[in-house]
Design an enzyme around this catalytic site. Sequence first.
Site, PDB file in Angstrom:
ATOM      1  N   SER A 126      51.958  -4.000  48.997  1.00 54.36           N
ATOM      2  CA  SER A 126      51.284  -5.302  49.006  1.00 54.36           C
ATOM      3  C   SER A 126      51.862  -6.194  50.088  1.00 54.36           C
ATOM      4  O   SER A 126      53.052  -6.110  50.425  1.00 54.36           O
ATOM      5  CB  SER A 126      51.500  -5.946  47.639  1.00 54.36           C
ATOM      6  OG  SER A 126      51.170  -7.306  47.676  1.00 54.36           O
ATOM      7  N   TYR A 151      57.224  -8.407  39.907  1.00 61.38           N
ATOM      8  CA  TYR A 151      56.141  -7.554  40.413  1.00 61.38           C
ATOM      9  C   TYR A 151      56.339  -7.277  41.907  1.00 61.38           C
ATOM     10  O   TYR A 151      56.312  -6.130  42.349  1.00 61.38           O
ATOM     11  CB  TYR A 151      54.776  -8.219  40.176  1.00 61.38           C
ATOM     12  CG  TYR A 151      53.721  -7.689  41.108  1.00 61.38           C
ATOM     13  CD1 TYR A 151      53.151  -6.440  40.891  1.00 61.38           C
ATOM     14  CD2 TYR A 151      53.329  -8.407  42.244  1.00 61.38           C
ATOM     15  CE1 TYR A 151      52.216  -5.921  41.780  1.00 61.38           C
ATOM     16  CE2 TYR A 151      52.399  -7.897  43.132  1.00 61.38           C
ATOM     17  CZ  TYR A 151      51.846  -6.657  42.897  1.00 61.38           C
ATOM     18  OH  TYR A 151      50.940  -6.141  43.782  1.00 61.38           O
ATOM     19  N   LYS A 155      57.342  -3.667  44.304  1.00 65.70           N
ATOM     20  CA  LYS A 155      56.693  -3.125  45.503  1.00 65.70           C
ATOM     21  C   LYS A 155      57.747  -2.911  46.613  1.00 65.70           C
ATOM     22  O   LYS A 155      57.747  -1.902  47.309  1.00 65.70           O
ATOM     23  CB  LYS A 155      55.579  -4.053  45.999  1.00 65.70           C
ATOM     24  CG  LYS A 155      54.378  -4.094  45.077  1.00 65.70           C
ATOM     25  CD  LYS A 155      53.691  -2.723  44.962  1.00 65.70           C
ATOM     26  CE  LYS A 155      52.591  -2.681  43.943  1.00 65.70           C
ATOM     27  NZ  LYS A 155      52.123  -1.330  43.609  1.00 65.70           N
TER      28      LYS A 155
HETATM   29  C1  UD1 Z   1      48.523 -12.150  44.029  1.00 66.23           C
HETATM   30  C2  UD1 Z   1      49.873 -11.705  44.488  1.00 66.23           C
HETATM   31  C3  UD1 Z   1      49.804 -10.374  45.169  1.00 66.23           C
HETATM   32  C4  UD1 Z   1      49.201  -9.365  44.243  1.00 66.23           C
HETATM   33  C5  UD1 Z   1      47.842  -9.859  43.796  1.00 66.23           C
HETATM   34  C6  UD1 Z   1      47.327  -8.837  42.776  1.00 66.23           C
HETATM   35  C7  UD1 Z   1      51.395 -13.497  45.091  1.00 66.23           C
HETATM   36  C8  UD1 Z   1      51.860 -14.415  46.141  1.00 66.23           C
HETATM   37  N1  UD1 Z   1      50.422 -12.678  45.415  1.00 66.23           N
HETATM   38  O1  UD1 Z   1      47.763 -12.430  45.176  1.00 66.23           O
HETATM   39  O2  UD1 Z   1      51.075  -9.942  45.505  1.00 66.23           O
HETATM   40  O3  UD1 Z   1      49.109  -8.138  44.888  1.00 66.23           O
HETATM   41  O4  UD1 Z   1      47.938 -11.144  43.209  1.00 66.23           O
HETATM   42  O5  UD1 Z   1      46.750  -9.356  41.699  1.00 66.23           O
HETATM   43  O6  UD1 Z   1      51.879 -13.513  44.006  1.00 66.23           O
HETATM   44  N2  UD1 Z   1      43.459 -19.368  43.260  1.00 66.23           N
HETATM   45  C9  UD1 Z   1      42.913 -20.534  42.747  1.00 66.23           C
HETATM   46  N3  UD1 Z   1      42.438 -20.520  41.473  1.00 66.23           N
HETATM   47  C10 UD1 Z   1      42.469 -19.404  40.676  1.00 66.23           C
HETATM   48  C11 UD1 Z   1      43.035 -18.205  41.196  1.00 66.23           C
HETATM   49  C12 UD1 Z   1      43.520 -18.231  42.488  1.00 66.23           C
HETATM   50  O7  UD1 Z   1      42.860 -21.547  43.437  1.00 66.23           O
HETATM   51  O8  UD1 Z   1      42.036 -19.464  39.523  1.00 66.23           O
HETATM   52  C13 UD1 Z   1      43.947 -19.343  44.649  1.00 66.23           C
HETATM   53  C14 UD1 Z   1      45.431 -19.034  44.749  1.00 66.23           C
HETATM   54  O9  UD1 Z   1      46.177 -20.192  44.750  1.00 66.23           O
HETATM   55  C15 UD1 Z   1      45.481 -18.310  46.099  1.00 66.23           C
HETATM   56  C16 UD1 Z   1      44.118 -17.638  46.222  1.00 66.23           C
HETATM   57  O10 UD1 Z   1      43.284 -18.292  45.302  1.00 66.23           O
HETATM   58  O11 UD1 Z   1      45.572 -19.231  47.126  1.00 66.23           O
HETATM   59  C17 UD1 Z   1      44.173 -16.160  45.907  1.00 66.23           C
HETATM   60  O12 UD1 Z   1      44.811 -15.980  44.673  1.00 66.23           O
HETATM   61  P1  UD1 Z   1      44.845 -14.550  43.938  1.00 66.23           P
HETATM   62  O13 UD1 Z   1      43.481 -13.974  43.925  1.00 66.23           O
HETATM   63  O14 UD1 Z   1      45.541 -14.739  42.637  1.00 66.23           O
HETATM   64  O15 UD1 Z   1      45.681 -13.657  44.911  1.00 66.23           O
HETATM   65  P2  UD1 Z   1      47.167 -13.843  45.486  1.00 66.23           P
HETATM   66  O16 UD1 Z   1      47.897 -14.899  44.762  1.00 66.23           O
HETATM   67  O17 UD1 Z   1      47.038 -13.992  46.948  1.00 66.23           O
END
Ligand code: UD1
Length: 342
Positions: A126, A151, A155
């Site tokens: 990742s 987590y 990795k």
């Molecule tokens: C996260 C993990 C990544 C993991 C992946 C798998 C981190 C930094 N990253 O990715 O290592 O492989 O999950 O599940 O921990 N967001 C919102 N509202 C929501 C959900 C997300 O605003 O309800 C935003 C988050 O702040 C982020 C973006 O959307 O900026 C993507 O979030 P998400 O889909 O959870 O992925 P990551 O956090 O990038």
Amino acid sequence: MKKQILITGGTGYIGSHTAVELINEGFDVVIVDNLYNSNAGVVDGIEKITGIRPLLEVFDLCDSVRTNDLFSKFNISAVIHFAAYKAVGESVRMPLEYYRNNLVSLINILDSMKAHGVENLVFSSSCTVYGQPEKLPVTEQSPIQPAVSPYGNTKQIGEEIIRDTTSSSNTINAIALRYFNPIGAHPSGSIGELPTGVPENLVPYITQTAIGLREELKVFGNDYNTPDGSCIRDYLHVSDLAKAHVVAVKRLSDKKNKKAYEVFNLGTGKGVSVFEALKSFEKVTGIKVKYTITGRREGDIEQIWADPSLANKELNWKTGYSLDDCMKTAWEWQKQVTKSNL
Ligand code: UD1
């Protein structure tokens, strides 16, 4: 006996899409999964798309005896190892479960590969290993940062275990693929992401809100140092990601790898903000998604996107789906899941 590709976690989101791409390329696939976070019905979806039903073995790879038996039973030529727990927040609450599950299973697989002379491993890593990078986009040479969650640490440690194993063994070759943010679903609507409970990831949360399962999307922060204040990620379609695994397996099987252990970033090379992702969804579906802006989510990285040029050059791989295509397929899948109540 024909050689088989073992996909661990093959009924999961990325694993099932990879099974489809491998079968479409003529590979024989065996799936092992403990169904902790998925269900056996996914195999029906794979069969519906490909016309071929992959074998499914249901057990936990932390069981070293059963893992070894699996390698005795089949004629495995390569392993693609997806099986792992993947929820960041949960890993903070349950670190031992994460370390045990993600690392013991990997060690058991490597032991069995050695014992049975299986040479090729593709590992699901990742972009979390880069933390918040100082320089963007990130290349494979960008420094690895201390993990912010157990987590993420599994990795990093997983990569180290594999690197050390390949350098101590004359037989095992491995490719670690560092995924950016996989989204979307197979265009057939037969397989996709099936989050259990409340989704943690952005796109399933958007689609579930749009279909009425969730009240509103919470945008985690609009005060980041980015053009629109929301976080930036590199979202790629899961089928594009799956295809990279086929290429990686072929590279190892054909002995085209340049080193015993190689690492590739898999992303589009383009950063997309939370608001841009939301706009794309609204544009392709015509649905307005209710949202509120809440505080930042702990552990979130402000912005990250890939430099995928090494994968472009060495694997001859690049993404094909646009962000809009990703959103379209995610939405088709959500409608399908809701209709059939999968
Ligand atoms: C996260 C993990 C990544 C993991 C992946 C798998 C981190 C930094 N990253 O990715 O290592 O492989 O999950 O599940 O921990 N967001 C919102 N509202 C929501 C959900 C997300 O605003 O309800 C935003 C988050 O702040 C982020 C973006 O959307 O900026 C993507 O979030 P998400 O889909 O959870 O992925 P990551 O956090 O990038």
